[in-house]
Design an enzyme around this catalytic site. Structure first.
Site, PDB file in Angstrom:
ATOM      1  N   LYS A 167      -0.854   6.178 -23.866  1.00  0.00           N
ATOM      2  CA  LYS A 167      -0.384   6.425 -25.233  1.00  0.00           C
ATOM      3  C   LYS A 167       1.103   6.092 -25.311  1.00  0.00           C
ATOM      4  CE  LYS A 167      -4.247   9.090 -25.003  1.00  0.00           C
ATOM      5  NZ  LYS A 167      -5.046   9.242 -23.782  1.00  0.00           N
TER       6      LYS A 167
ATOM      7  N   ASP B 222       0.598  18.822 -21.247  1.00  0.00           N
ATOM      8  CA  ASP B 222      -0.276  17.649 -21.337  1.00  0.00           C
ATOM      9  C   ASP B 222       0.497  16.686 -22.238  1.00  0.00           C
ATOM     10  OD1 ASP B 222      -2.080  15.737 -22.084  1.00  0.00           O
ATOM     11  OD2 ASP B 222      -3.695  17.122 -22.572  1.00  0.00           O
TER      12      ASP B 222
ATOM     13  N   PHE C  41      -7.293  19.213 -25.209  1.00  0.00           N
ATOM     14  CA  PHE C  41      -8.002  17.949 -25.408  1.00  0.00           C
ATOM     15  C   PHE C  41      -9.351  18.011 -24.683  1.00  0.00           C
ATOM     16  CE2 PHE C  41      -8.938  13.468 -24.318  1.00  0.00           C
ATOM     17  CZ  PHE C  41      -9.148  13.045 -25.611  1.00  0.00           C
ATOM     18  N   ASP C  42     -10.309  17.186 -25.118  1.00  0.00           N
ATOM     19  CA  ASP C  42     -11.676  17.318 -24.576  1.00  0.00           C
ATOM     20  C   ASP C  42     -11.789  17.088 -23.071  1.00  0.00           C
ATOM     21  OD1 ASP C  42     -11.154  14.683 -25.234  1.00  0.00           O
ATOM     22  OD2 ASP C  42     -13.195  14.183 -25.772  1.00  0.00           O
TER      23      ASP C  42
ATOM     24  N   ALA D 164       0.521  13.264 -23.161  1.00  0.00           N
ATOM     25  CA  ALA D 164       0.110  11.941 -23.643  1.00  0.00           C
ATOM     26  C   ALA D 164       1.030  11.414 -24.765  1.00  0.00           C
ATOM     27  CB  ALA D 164      -1.333  11.998 -24.116  1.00  0.00           C
TER      28      ALA D 164
ATOM     29  N   TYR E 138       0.840  -1.212   0.000  1.00  0.00           N
ATOM     30  CA  TYR E 138       0.000   0.000   0.000  1.00  0.00           C
ATOM     31  C   TYR E 138       0.869   1.253   0.000  1.00  0.00           C
ATOM     32  CZ  TYR E 138      -4.006   2.967   1.047  1.00  0.00           C
ATOM     33  OH  TYR E 138      -4.991   3.925   0.984  1.00  0.00           O
TER      34      TYR E 138
ATOM     35  N   HIS F 271     -20.242  13.395 -26.570  1.00  0.00           N
ATOM     36  CA  HIS F 271     -19.910  12.503 -27.688  1.00  0.00           C
ATOM     37  C   HIS F 271     -19.798  11.044 -27.276  1.00  0.00           C
ATOM     38  CE1 HIS F 271     -16.198  13.786 -25.797  1.00  0.00           C
ATOM     39  NE2 HIS F 271     -15.585  12.752 -26.315  1.00  0.00           N
TER      40      HIS F 271
HETATM   41  N1  F0G Z   1      -4.665  14.575 -23.064  1.00  0.00           N
HETATM   42  C1  F0G Z   1      -4.625  14.165 -24.344  1.00  0.00           C
HETATM   43  C2  F0G Z   1      -3.853  14.950 -25.344  1.00  0.00           C
HETATM   44  C3  F0G Z   1      -5.313  13.012 -24.719  1.00  0.00           C
HETATM   45  O1  F0G Z   1      -5.275  12.628 -26.000  1.00  0.00           O
HETATM   46  C4  F0G Z   1      -6.030  12.281 -23.736  1.00  0.00           C
HETATM   47  C5  F0G Z   1      -6.763  11.084 -24.088  1.00  0.00           C
HETATM   48  C6  F0G Z   1      -6.022  12.748 -22.414  1.00  0.00           C
HETATM   49  C7  F0G Z   1      -5.329  13.897 -22.117  1.00  0.00           C
HETATM   50  C8  F0G Z   1      -6.771  12.031 -21.325  1.00  0.00           C
HETATM   51  O2  F0G Z   1      -6.137  10.868 -20.983  1.00  0.00           O
HETATM   52  O3  F0G Z   1      -7.727   9.032 -21.610  1.00  0.00           O
HETATM   53  O4  F0G Z   1      -5.833   8.648 -20.040  1.00  0.00           O
HETATM   54  O5  F0G Z   1      -7.786   9.985 -19.338  1.00  0.00           O
HETATM   55  N2  F0G Z   1      -7.007  10.756 -25.263  1.00  0.00           N
HETATM   56  C9  F0G Z   1      -7.668   9.562 -25.725  1.00  0.00           C
HETATM   57  C10 F0G Z   1      -7.826   9.648 -27.215  1.00  0.00           C
HETATM   58  C11 F0G Z   1      -8.888   9.191 -24.999  1.00  0.00           C
HETATM   59  O6  F0G Z   1      -8.535   8.796 -27.781  1.00  0.00           O
HETATM   60  O7  F0G Z   1      -7.231  10.526 -27.858  1.00  0.00           O
HETATM   61  P1  F0G Z   1      -6.917   9.556 -20.480  1.00  0.00           P
END
Ligand code: F0G
Length: 446
Positions: A246, A203, A112-113, A205, A60, A438
């Site tokens: 990613k 950010d 990102f969304d 990813a 833990y 979406h």
């Molecule tokens: N930032 C970026 C640039 C992303 O592409 C994503 C996720 C996230 C943050 C959020 O990360 O999914 O681990 O919570 N992108 C995926 C996509 C979902 O299909 O592009 P997460």
């Protein structure tokens, strides 16, 4: 890991689409032949990653897996402190709980969304400062993810400092088509923000794919390793949010990196509340081990070159056929330009979603809409936001498909392109969620 996939018939797909309310997120994965919905968490782990999992320490507190991950993050990115989270949006949730308040502005390059969702959920605003070139689908620019320094300076100059908690730079910029940010731009953004006393977060990813493009396209980096480039990139940031699904090539995981110890301590409180104790966050020890190995493999040039060239292989094939797409090709995906692909569909009828549905129908290939559905409604006026670009993203999972699969995908899209003049009606919404609609929206054909 090798998985079986199954072909289906057009009649089956027509029925499944109807049952899924024309939302490809609602399809069972077994109904999909080639799945290009996302490159997130869908990569194939290596032998070394699977074997690293066997040594996971599931304690833990104070697990060796945590300490190995701390060392790896320090070595690669230069951050002393980090918090594990279960994925990228969880990292955003924890960090933004400390930093983002109602009425704040968060400038960046096409957020990102989930990033935008976490900002807007806190009644703050994401301000898009991406360079104008990014919005011209065919215009060549080597770094279409770049931030326009004039736009950023305007935001920083014309608003009180307390209203701008940080600048966020997305590497590579997913929303504008998997486009990279140059080292020069990272350096300049950092220096501009510092001048105003404002922090910069990345950010991250697809940070390794961004580093690959710097090596290939930016003067002075050809002879540097990806890891050296990454180290310099992060010298221009105060911290990072990471979706490890990613470029760290794991199925689940994320983290936040910090250079500011006090901010780390503040964020720890939220991490404990939302994710887990500071030494595991949302992750198992075995997952942290796989992540550390994935970070190492994901920042090797040979791997990145193979991957990014496979994405470009799909792009080249479609381009030769005259299919409108976004250029230069993204690092993780090819983005079809749905407005030019289906010029007859009205923007009120969700052009990119209509194209994604047609491609699934044609060949069981699942892509994803990056258009009006994703852009969502304006949080104040509740009106649809119509983005400049209506795209269908074909994201390529890491180390999963061969180029024969890619040929199949191209053939399916070429078939849709040949019958495009018969596609004259789009979709309408039956039901939608108040935020990030979406994922769950239900649609029907107009
Ligand atoms: N930032 C970026 C640039 C992303 O592409 C994503 C996720 C996230 C943050 C959020 O990360 O999914 O681990 O919570 N992108 C995926 C996509 C979902 O299909 O592009 P997460």
């Amino acid at each position: 890991m090798v998985e079986a996939i199954r072909k289906s018939t057009r009649e089956e797909r027509e029925k499944w689409l109807k049952e899924a309310f024309y939302n490809l997120f609602n399809l069972r994965s077994e109904y999909v032949y080639i799945d290009l919905l996302t490159d997130s968490g869908t990569g194939a782990m290596s032998d070394k990653q699977w074997s690293a999992m066997m040594l996971g320490d599931e304690s833990y507190a104070g697990a060796s897996s945590y300490l190995i991950m701390k060392d790896a993050i320090k070595k690669l990115f230069g951050f002393n402190d980090f918090l594990p989270t279960h994925q990228g949006r969880a990292a955003e949730n924890v960090l933004f709980s400390v930093l983002v308040k109602e009425g704040d502005l968060v400038p960046g390059n096409s957020h990102f969304d989930t990033t935008k969702g976490h900002i807007e959920f806190r009644k703050a605003k994401a301000v898009d400062c991406t360079i104008d070139e990014a919005f011209h689908p065919t215009l060549y620019h080597p770094f279409k993810g770049n931030i326009d320094l004039n736009k950023l300076e305007d935001v920083l100059k014309n608003n009180p400092k307390e209203k701008i908690p940080f600048v966020i730079v997305t590497l590579t910029c997913n929303t504008s088509g998997g486009q990279p940010v140059s080292m020069q731009n990272l350096r300049e953004v950092y220096s501009l923000a510092k001048g105003f006393g404002i922090k910069v977060f990345f950010d991250s990813a697809r940070f390794a794919e961004n580093a690959y493009f710097i090596k290939i396209r930016e003067d002075g980096y050809q002879d540097k390793t990806i890891k050296e480039i990454v180290k310099e990139m992060y010298s221009y940031a105060d911290g990072m949010t990471m979706s490890s699904k990613k470029d760290a090539i794991v199925n689940m995981g994320g983290f936040i990196g910090f250079s500011d110890r006090k901010l780390y301590e503040e964020a720890s409180v939220y991490n404990i509340m939302f994710e887990g104790f500071v030494t595991y966050g949302g992750m198992s020890g075995r997952d942290m081990n796989a992540l550390v190995q994935g970070l190492d493999e994901g920042t090797e040039f040979e791997y990145l070159e193979t991957r990014i060239k496979q994405v470009a292989y799909l792009g080249e094939r479609l381009k030769k056929f005259g299919i409108p797409l976004l250029e230069p090709f993204g690092g993780h995906a090819i983005f079809l330009d749905a407005k030019r692909f289906l010029p007859e569909i009205l923007k009120e009828e969700y052009i990119a979603q209509t194209l994604a549905v047609e491609i699934y129908l044609e060949g069981g290939v699942r892509g994803v809409e990056i258009g009006t559905l994703l852009a969502d409604r304006d949080p104040v006026t509740r009106k649809n936001r119509y983005p400049e670009l209506e795209l269908v993203r074909l994201a390529i999972p890491r180390r999963v498909y061969t180029n024969s699969h890619i040929d199949y995908v191209a053939a399916a899209i070429e078939n849709v392109f040949e019958r495009r003049s018969q596609i004259t009606k789009g979709l309408r919404i039956l039901r939608e969620a108040p935020i990030m609609r979406h994922f769950t929206v239900e649609l029907d054909r107009v």
